[in-house]
Design a protein around this motif. Structure first.
Motif, PDB file in Angstrom:
ATOM      1  N   ASP A  73      52.284  49.229  41.159  1.00 12.20           N
ATOM      2  CA  ASP A  73      51.677  48.321  40.182  1.00 12.20           C
ATOM      3  C   ASP A  73      51.353  49.011  38.861  1.00 12.20           C
ATOM      4  O   ASP A  73      51.559  48.450  37.787  1.00 12.20           O
ATOM      5  CB  ASP A  73      50.378  47.734  40.755  1.00 12.20           C
ATOM      6  N   ILE A 106      42.600  46.157  35.878  1.00 10.65           N
ATOM      7  CA  ILE A 106      42.228  44.749  35.978  1.00 10.65           C
ATOM      8  C   ILE A 106      41.453  44.318  34.732  1.00 10.65           C
ATOM      9  O   ILE A 106      41.705  43.244  34.157  1.00 10.65           O
ATOM     10  CB  ILE A 106      41.409  44.496  37.251  1.00 10.65           C
ATOM     11  N   GLY A 109      43.748  43.605  31.989  1.00 11.36           N
ATOM     12  CA  GLY A 109      44.718  42.549  32.203  1.00 11.36           C
ATOM     13  C   GLY A 109      46.107  43.018  32.591  1.00 11.36           C
ATOM     14  O   GLY A 109      47.070  42.252  32.515  1.00 11.36           O
ATOM     15  N   ILE A 111      47.006  43.822  35.629  1.00  9.83           N
ATOM     16  CA  ILE A 111      47.312  43.168  36.903  1.00  9.83           C
ATOM     17  C   ILE A 111      46.294  42.064  37.143  1.00  9.83           C
ATOM     18  O   ILE A 111      45.182  42.099  36.596  1.00  9.83           O
ATOM     19  CB  ILE A 111      47.320  44.152  38.091  1.00  9.83           C
ATOM     20  N   GLN A 112      46.682  41.094  37.957  1.00 12.42           N
ATOM     21  CA  GLN A 112      45.808  39.972  38.283  1.00 12.42           C
ATOM     22  C   GLN A 112      44.984  40.316  39.518  1.00 12.42           C
ATOM     23  O   GLN A 112      45.537  40.733  40.546  1.00 12.42           O
ATOM     24  CB  GLN A 112      46.649  38.727  38.552  1.00 12.42           C
ATOM     25  N   THR A 118      41.322  43.382  46.023  1.00 11.51           N
ATOM     26  CA  THR A 118      42.627  43.591  45.394  1.00 11.51           C
ATOM     27  C   THR A 118      43.161  44.954  45.792  1.00 11.51           C
ATOM     28  O   THR A 118      42.436  45.958  45.704  1.00 11.51           O
ATOM     29  CB  THR A 118      42.523  43.526  43.856  1.00 11.51           C
ATOM     30  N   THR A 137      36.928  42.467  44.474  1.00 13.30           N
ATOM     31  CA  THR A 137      37.082  41.591  43.308  1.00 13.30           C
ATOM     32  C   THR A 137      36.713  40.149  43.676  1.00 13.30           C
ATOM     33  O   THR A 137      37.549  39.250  43.620  1.00 13.30           O
ATOM     34  CB  THR A 137      38.525  41.653  42.763  1.00 13.30           C
ATOM     35  N   GLY A 140      37.821  37.059  41.645  1.00 11.81           N
ATOM     36  CA  GLY A 140      38.804  37.581  40.715  1.00 11.81           C
ATOM     37  C   GLY A 140      38.245  38.490  39.643  1.00 11.81           C
ATOM     38  O   GLY A 140      38.917  38.764  38.634  1.00 11.81           O
ATOM     39  N   ARG A 141      37.028  39.000  39.848  1.00  6.35           N
ATOM     40  CA  ARG A 141      36.417  39.923  38.886  1.00  6.35           C
ATOM     41  C   ARG A 141      36.016  41.213  39.592  1.00  6.35           C
ATOM     42  O   ARG A 141      35.582  41.192  40.751  1.00  6.35           O
ATOM     43  CB  ARG A 141      35.186  39.292  38.228  1.00  6.35           C
TER      44      ARG A 141
END
Length: 371
Positions: A73, A106, A109, A111-112, A118, A137, A140-141
């Protein structure tokens, strides 16, 4: 006008460094290094005119980008910025700064993030080593708060689990560059090993020390430092490392029987200053040396049973636990996987300025990067 760059300062493990996107730095290596020296304030023992912390553990840089390697990644280039010399060393890895790479990627930005965790596969450009990081995460944070504790860092934080997938021979080309677990170098018995970091492992007693001395006492021990450098320079050619006098590798580590409930006691030199703790890859390499029959580390270590070993590596300010999965036979063990737990935390995000006389062509100025 000063050069203004977007920068995030992060604590990774027991180190602290400046994290940059590769696209914000000059592509030319010489220009990039000149800019990094100016940003960190080197060469100067206090790094008073930059953001470096006047110590090897706080004068580090991470350069991060999306990976160009299939199956990975993120690409991560680690740079050790020497404090008192105008040199940027990219010959080695840093597992502590690595701990902050996934959160940084992250946040920028690259990778999501998933939910609630994650997984990020990171390739270390310095050596090609691949590591898989698991970070929390939720929603998503990136989560930085948690109950994980590592010695050398006050308080607790969210855990960062790191598994090294192919660390053996990262710099030297083989786990044991001489093919032996024991060598005689400069009159002492050593193990020359590279499981993510080239390390010369020897018994503290071999150089007339107990291995339990406080690290600040060892840093004042001029005779010991001279002897260790003699050993380091003699061992380096056997480890396929040229011009070691001008490099930060190999490191050197004194080992002794455990004294605080762990499995082995260490005093790690990086390479000329005794570490207040021990580096990530150095700990992995020393733990690996402990399972090699007949090695100086194996002679003093008190290891747990089982194929999966959680090895507590004692250091001057606490301990560092390394997880090793060991196959093969008792006579010829093979380490198939190494892992550990770190924590990381974002400290600030914004603009860092390099002196006007250090303005470097090719840098992406912050106002443009922020658009």
């Amino acid at each position: 006008m000063q050069t203004a760059l977007r920068c995030m300062m992060m604590r990774g493990g027991t180190s602290k460094g400046a994290y940059f996107l590769a696209s914000d730095l000059p592509a030319d290596t010489a220009r990039r290094d000149a800019l990094l020296l100016a940003v960190m304030g080197s060469p100067d023992p206090r790094q008073i005119d930059g953001i470096g912390g006047a110590h090897p553990l706080t004068s580090k840089v991470a350069i991060v980008s999306r990976s160009t390697e299939a199956g990975c990644d993120i690409d991560f280039l680690f740079a050790q910025i020497l404090v008192d010399r105008p040199r940027v060393d990219t010959n080695q890895n840093c597992g502590n700064i690595l701990a902050g790479v996934a959160p940084f990627a992250i946040e920028r930005g690259l990778i999501q993030a998933g939910d609630p965790v994650t997984r990020v596969k990171v390739r270390t450009i310095n050596t090609g080593t691949i590591a898989e990081l698991l970070i929390e995460t939720p929603g998503g944070r990136v989560n930085y708060a948690g109950d994980a504790r590592i010695d050398g860092v006050p308080g607790t934080a969210a855990p960062v689990a790191i598994d090294f997938l192919d660390a053996a021979g990262s710099v030297c080309g083989a786990l044991l560059p001489t093919g032996r677990a024991v060598d005689q170098v400069a009159g002492v018995e050593v193990t020359l090993i590279d499981n993510g970091m080239p390390v010369i492992v020897l018994a503290a007693s071999a150089v007339g020390r107990t291995g339990y001395e406080p690290h600040d006492q060892l840093n004042k021990d001029v005779d010991l430092k001279a002897r260790l450098e003699e050993i380091r320079l003699a061992a380096s050619p056997l480890m396929n490392i040229a011009d070691a006098a001008n490099k930060n590798v190999p490191k050197i580590c004194l080992v002794a029987p455990p004294a605080a409930g762990g499995h082995v006691s260490t005093r790690s030199f990086i390479p000329h200053e005794c570490h207040a703790a021990i580096g990530v890859f150095a700990a992995v390499s020393v733990a690996t040396a402990c399972v090699l029959p007949g090695s100086p580390a194996a002679k003093v270590a008190r290891l747990p049973e089982g194929a999966t070993k959680f090895i507590s590596v004692e250091h001057p300010t606490g301990e560092f636990t390394v997880r090793l999965e060991v196959g093969g036979s008792p006579q010829a063990p093979v380490v198939t996987r190494a892992g550990l737990l770190r924590t990381a935390r974002a400290l600030f995000d914004g603009t860092v300025y390099a002196r006007a006389d250090a303005r470097i062509e090719g840098a992406t100025l912050f106002p443009r990067a922020a658009e």
